[in-house]
Enzyme design. Structure first.
Site, short mmCIF file in Angstrom:
data_model
loop_
_atom_site.label_atom_id
_atom_site.label_comp_id
_atom_site.label_asym_id
_atom_site.label_seq_id
_atom_site.Cartn_x
_atom_site.Cartn_y
_atom_site.Cartn_z
N ALA A 15 0.77 -1.12 -0.18
CA ALA A 15 0.22 0.37 0.06
C ALA A 15 0.48 1.11 -0.09
O ALA A 15 0.73 2.51 -0.86
CB ALA A 15 -0.71 -0.40 1.22
N TYR A 57 -10.51 -0.90 11.50
CA TYR A 57 -11.16 -1.10 9.64
C TYR A 57 -13.12 -1.27 9.27
O TYR A 57 -13.55 -0.32 9.43
CB TYR A 57 -10.74 -2.32 9.79
N LYS A 96 -4.47 -9.50 -4.01
CA LYS A 96 -4.09 -10.85 -4.64
C LYS A 96 -3.62 -12.01 -3.72
O LYS A 96 -2.70 -10.91 -2.62
CB LYS A 96 -3.78 -11.22 -5.90
N TYR A 232 16.24 -13.76 -7.91
CA TYR A 232 14.65 -12.79 -8.21
C TYR A 232 15.12 -13.33 -10.09
O TYR A 232 15.95 -13.09 -10.64
CB TYR A 232 15.44 -11.48 -8.35
#
Length: 320
Positions: A15, A57, A96, A232
């Site tokens: 976020a 929340y 996701k 990676y």
């Protein structure tokens, strides 16, 4: 309404690093408030992004000045908070995987559609133009008839206390990184992929890597490899009757990344430079525009098809 009024449920890294800056850059979105169970954390993030801090929340969901919410919580919490948000009449963009089972996913998709609400699973890479540019190259016949496709997404080992090593929070490589090669396989080869075999490797109480063998309806062999135990890697390859195509940095390219395609043809090697793009802002704007245009139900089949595929992969791995 010219902008969607957004609330954010949680202050996770995805976020603060990606989506809050993306919403700030999206013309059709305006972040009103960010919530955390920790008041100090909510204040810190809200101050950084010029919005209001909310402690808890539920308190954010009860606000009447918020049209939609973005949910970046751990995977195991996605289903319950998405359901609560839908129950409060909020459109939802959820990280996701939307849930950890096809049954839960299908249930939430139906709930949102019945209420006329937009529900999106936040895969950002399909919003980068490089993939449509690759599709056009493949359709042009530059590598001939496609025979096989392979996609890889792997990240180095994480800190031992990372939530991705916590099974009770929906951790594991399949849910975190494996869904990317599965989703890109569906992007190019359609949702109806048959699972021919699957293998998952376990450590720390969760799957840390795996391989999946799939087959498309037109007979293309598809391999998906993923993990969080090595160097990676983020790429996919097409093999054809006349050549081989590879796209690197396939899933998480920065906005200033210059994408390029490598081609190996019968008589030459070639590199094609593609356009830069900002998939993060594109994803944020796409969600906001869907809310503004009341495009609920759009993309539902993609969400449920991936959840079904993940379930079938897990079942195949359990049988192996």
């Amino acid at each position: 309404m010219t902008q969607v009024r957004l609330g954010v449920l949680g202050c996770a890294g995805i976020a603060t690093r990606r989506m809050l800056p993306a919403f700030a850059a999206a013309p059709s979105a305006h972040v009103v408030a960010v919530a955390s169970r920790d008041h100090d954390k909510a204040e810190q993030v809200a101050r950084q992004f010029g919005c209001e801090p909310v402690t808890g929340y539920e308190k954010l969901l009860s606000r009447h000045d918020i049209d939609a919410v973005y949910i970046p919580l751990p995977a195991a919490l996605h289903a319950s908070w998405t359901e609560r948000a839908i129950g409060c009449g909020k459109h939802v963009l959820c990280e996701k995987p939307l849930t950890t089972s096809a049954f839960q996913t299908e249930r939430l998709v139906r709930m949102a559609d019945e209420k006329g609400l937009v529900l999106r699973e936040n895969f950002m890479f399909p919003h980068h133009s490089q993939h449509e540019q690759v599709r056009r190259l493949i359709d042009s016949g530059v590598i001939g008839k496609v025979c096989a496709f392979a996609a890889v997404f792997a990240i180095p080992p994480l800190s031992k206390d990372d939530i991705r090593y916590q099974a009770e929070l929906g951790g594991g490589a399949l849910f975190d990184v494996g869904v990317y090669p599965l989703r890109v396989a569906q992007y190019f080869h359609g949702p109806d992929l048959a699972v021919r075999g699957a293998s998952l490797r376990y450590d720390h109480g969760v799957d840390v890597g795996g391989e999946v063998l799939l087959c498309s309806r037109d007979g293309v062999t598809v391999q998906a490899t993923f993990g969080m135990e090595g160097v990676y890697r983020s790429s996919y390859d097409f093999w054809g009757s006349a050549g081989h195509l590879r796209l690197g940095r396939a899933y998480t390219p920065a906005a200033d990344h210059q994408p390029h395609v490598q081609l190996w043809l019968r008589d030459e090697e070639r590199e094609i430079v593609l356009q830069r793009d900002d998939q993060y802002t594109n994803a944020a704007e796409s969600f906001a525009r869907a809310v503004l245009t009341n495009a609920h139900g759009e993309g539902d089949s993609q969400i449920t098809a991936l959840a079904d595929l993940v379930d079938r992969v897990r079942a195949a791995a359990a049988r192996a």
